[in-house]
Motif scaffolding. Structure first.
Motif, PDB file in Angstrom:
ATOM      1  N   ILE A 170       0.859  -1.266  -0.224  1.00  0.00           N
ATOM      2  CA  ILE A 170      -0.254  -0.426   0.401  1.00  0.00           C
ATOM      3  C   ILE A 170       0.747   2.003   0.409  1.00  0.00           C
ATOM      4  CG2 ILE A 170      -2.004   1.141   1.279  1.00  0.00           C
ATOM      5  CD1 ILE A 170      -2.745  -1.600   2.451  1.00  0.00           C
ATOM      6  N   GLY A 171       0.519   2.243  -1.567  1.00  0.00           N
ATOM      7  CA  GLY A 171       1.232   3.764  -0.871  1.00  0.00           C
ATOM      8  C   GLY A 171       1.303   4.505  -0.386  1.00  0.00           C
ATOM      9  N   CYS A 172       1.474   5.358  -0.476  1.00  0.00           N
ATOM     10  CA  CYS A 172       0.588   6.969   0.241  1.00  0.00           C
ATOM     11  C   CYS A 172       0.002   6.842  -0.453  1.00  0.00           C
ATOM     12  CB  CYS A 172       1.504   8.212  -0.329  1.00  0.00           C
ATOM     13  SG  CYS A 172       2.623   8.175  -1.885  1.00  0.00           S
ATOM     14  N   GLY A 173      -0.214   6.986  -2.006  1.00  0.00           N
ATOM     15  CA  GLY A 173      -2.035   7.532  -2.541  1.00  0.00           C
ATOM     16  C   GLY A 173      -1.607   9.122  -3.502  1.00  0.00           C
ATOM     17  N   ASP A 174      -0.539   8.928  -3.321  1.00  0.00           N
ATOM     18  CA  ASP A 174      -0.267  10.976  -4.061  1.00  0.00           C
ATOM     19  C   ASP A 174       1.097  10.949  -5.482  1.00  0.00           C
ATOM     20  OD1 ASP A 174      -2.812  11.936  -3.223  1.00  0.00           O
ATOM     21  OD2 ASP A 174      -1.389  11.987  -1.003  1.00  0.00           O
ATOM     22  N   CYS A 175       1.628   9.698  -4.905  1.00  0.00           N
ATOM     23  CA  CYS A 175       3.005   9.910  -5.571  1.00  0.00           C
ATOM     24  C   CYS A 175       2.933   9.421  -7.153  1.00  0.00           C
ATOM     25  CB  CYS A 175       3.865   9.313  -4.788  1.00  0.00           C
ATOM     26  SG  CYS A 175       4.062   7.470  -5.378  1.00  0.00           S
ATOM     27  N   PRO A 176       4.442   9.910  -7.594  1.00  0.00           N
ATOM     28  CA  PRO A 176       3.870   9.176  -9.300  1.00  0.00           C
ATOM     29  C   PRO A 176       3.729   8.126  -9.144  1.00  0.00           C
ATOM     30  CG  PRO A 176       5.129  10.815  -8.854  1.00  0.00           C
ATOM     31  CD  PRO A 176       4.961  11.174  -7.449  1.00  0.00           C
ATOM     32  N   ALA A 177       4.093   7.427  -8.477  1.00  0.00           N
ATOM     33  CA  ALA A 177       4.044   5.929  -8.550  1.00  0.00           C
ATOM     34  C   ALA A 177       3.168   5.256  -8.564  1.00  0.00           C
ATOM     35  CB  ALA A 177       5.385   5.036  -7.299  1.00  0.00           C
ATOM     36  N   CYS A 178       2.268   6.268  -6.823  1.00  0.00           N
ATOM     37  CA  CYS A 178       0.875   5.450  -6.925  1.00  0.00           C
ATOM     38  C   CYS A 178      -0.017   5.930  -7.921  1.00  0.00           C
ATOM     39  CB  CYS A 178       0.542   6.359  -5.416  1.00  0.00           C
ATOM     40  SG  CYS A 178       1.436   4.966  -3.940  1.00  0.00           S
ATOM     41  N   ARG A 179       0.068   6.959  -8.635  1.00  0.00           N
ATOM     42  CA  ARG A 179      -0.665   7.399  -9.659  1.00  0.00           C
ATOM     43  C   ARG A 179      -0.693   7.434 -10.956  1.00  0.00           C
ATOM     44  NH1 ARG A 179       1.136  12.620  -7.547  1.00  0.00           N
ATOM     45  NH2 ARG A 179       2.231  12.644  -9.402  1.00  0.00           N
ATOM     46  N   ARG A 180       0.361   6.205 -11.265  1.00  0.00           N
ATOM     47  CA  ARG A 180       0.510   5.145 -12.043  1.00  0.00           C
ATOM     48  C   ARG A 180       0.392   3.944 -11.853  1.00  0.00           C
ATOM     49  NH1 ARG A 180       5.920   6.684 -12.023  1.00  0.00           N
ATOM     50  NH2 ARG A 180       7.173   4.680 -10.958  1.00  0.00           N
ATOM     51  N   ASN A 181      -0.857   3.332 -10.547  1.00  0.00           N
ATOM     52  CA  ASN A 181      -0.531   2.202 -10.422  1.00  0.00           C
ATOM     53  C   ASN A 181       0.323   1.178 -10.067  1.00  0.00           C
ATOM     54  OD1 ASN A 181      -3.879   3.037 -10.372  1.00  0.00           O
ATOM     55  ND2 ASN A 181      -3.936   2.396 -12.492  1.00  0.00           N
ATOM     56  N   GLU A 182       1.271   2.099  -9.566  1.00  0.00           N
ATOM     57  CA  GLU A 182       2.191   0.876  -8.867  1.00  0.00           C
ATOM     58  C   GLU A 182       2.207   1.964  -7.499  1.00  0.00           C
ATOM     59  OE1 GLU A 182       4.998   0.365 -13.134  1.00  0.00           O
ATOM     60  OE2 GLU A 182       5.369   2.090 -12.287  1.00  0.00           O
ATOM     61  N   GLU A 183       1.571   1.242  -6.850  1.00  0.00           N
ATOM     62  CA  GLU A 183       1.813   1.594  -5.441  1.00  0.00           C
ATOM     63  C   GLU A 183       2.829   0.725  -4.661  1.00  0.00           C
ATOM     64  OE1 GLU A 183      -1.699   2.369  -2.662  1.00  0.00           O
ATOM     65  OE2 GLU A 183      -2.957   2.288  -4.394  1.00  0.00           O
ATOM     66  N   ASN A 184       3.128  -0.426  -5.148  1.00  0.00           N
ATOM     67  CA  ASN A 184       4.242  -1.484  -4.614  1.00  0.00           C
ATOM     68  C   ASN A 184       5.862  -0.360  -4.597  1.00  0.00           C
ATOM     69  OD1 ASN A 184       3.528  -2.315  -7.473  1.00  0.00           O
ATOM     70  ND2 ASN A 184       6.018  -3.902  -7.083  1.00  0.00           N
TER      71      ASN A 184
END
Length: 352
Positions: A102-116
């Motif tokens: 589970i990621g922060c939900g806001d960073c570039p990785a999370c925005r491209r659906n790579e929360e890992n």
């Protein structure tokens, strides 16, 4: 109702039992009664408090942002027993796998659906409290996946062992149907990788491990050949088995020696994917990368999308033939000790 958990309170010392009130979900949170929790080798690094970086260097647990006391356990399946007022997508009584990455939900990785790959992760059992407990609090319902026809004990290892192997295999998937796949390390994740590779269309899987029992287990899981990684001619054996060198090799150990082995056995244009976190360093002459056109890359756990794909694959084709051994939750420290000693073939899952 009371909650029981087993926590790392001081690195290197036995886990401590903690008893307290069961947390009540707030906002979008979901509370699970833990039915099954897989025991993963990466928990040994957290328990020790560091990762070996080679050359006498270590990556300290605190430097990674991990705080104690910590309840480890990131391979979890549970029953939904309470939901917060803003929770969606689940209801009381559901049996769900908790995707831990589970990621922060806001960073570039999370925005491209790579929360890992999030830089500020909230991974269950790593940066947040995990499932070596009777209860587990999950931030949102979207992290909870139906397990279909699987039992909780079958499904739990998919949250890390399964999705980690699956994500690594996807990185070489175009080669699976035509080229032999070399899998280094036949531990829990490596065996899952062998079995999933066959389910994903690999015709030839060559397992490499230093343990004879694990080589036998790898053959039972679907490997077409098994090689002793400590043999003096291990590189030559791999090159013969692959017809001149490996075009695709996945290292589920991640020691300096195993990465060196994979690179030495690779063909020109070969791909080496490193998954394991055993530790060490690699001394690679940089001209060899372009001259041999090698691809050396890492793979870290898996995304939400990959978790959904894996569950669909397993529900359609059946569970990979990886041994699963069930033990009581109270034996978690002993289970970790057995894993460290190399006594576990397959995966241990805690229940109850």
């Amino acid at each position: 109702m009371r909650m029981r958990s087993y926590q790392v309170c001081q690195c290197g010392l036995p886990l401590q039992r903690s008893d307290g009130e069961v947390p009540q979900p707030q906002g979008a949170q979901v509370l699970l009664k833990v039915l099954a929790a897989g025991v993963c080798h990466s928990d040994l690094h957290i328990w020790d408090g560091y990762y070996e970086m080679g050359g006498g260097r270590q990556l300290n647990l605190i430097d990674r942002g991990i705080r104690l006391p910590l309840t480890m356990g990131h391979e979890n399946v549970g029953e939904v027993i309470a939901v917060g007022p803003e929770a969606t997508g689940v209801q009381v009584g559901d049996i769900r796998l908790a995707h831990p990455w589970i990621g922060c939900g806001d960073c570039p990785a999370c925005r491209r659906n790579e929360e890992n790959l999030c830089a500020k992760p909230r991974f269950l059992g790593v940066f947040a409290q995990g499932g070596y407990a009777t209860h587990l609090l999950v931030p949102e319902g979207r992290h909870l996946f139906p397990i279909g026809q699987l039992t909780p004990q079958q499904a739990a290892p998919l949250a890390c062992s399964g999705v980690t192997a699956y994500a690594a295999l996807k990185k070489v998937q175009p080669l699976l149907a035509t080229e032999p796949l070399v899998v280094i390390g036949a531990g829990g994740v490596g065996m899952m990788g062998i079995a999933l590779a066959r389910m994903m269309g690999a015709r030839q899987v060559i397992a490499v491990d230093i343990d004879a029992a694990k080589r036998e287990a790898a053959l039972a899981a679907g490997a077409t050949q098994a090689i002793d990684g400590q043999a003096a001619d291990a590189v030559a054996q791999i090159q013969r088995a692959t017809g001149g060198g490996a075009m695709a090799a996945i290292d589920f150990v991640g020691a300096g020696q195993t990465v060196d082995l994979a690179l030495a056995a690779a063909a020109k244009g070969g791909h080496v994917v490193v998954v394991g976190l055993f530790g060490g360093a690699v001394n690679l002459p940089t001209p060899m990368l372009p001259m041999r056109a090698l691809t050396l890359r890492g793979s870290y756990v898996g995304s939400h999308a990959e978790m959904a794909e894996l569950l669909a694959l397993v529900n359609a084709q059946g569970m990979p033939p990886v041994p699963i051994h069930t033990r009581p939750l109270d034996e978690v420290s002993h289970a970790l000790d057995d894993l460290r000693a190399g006594h576990v073939v397959g995966r241990v899952v805690l229940a109850g």
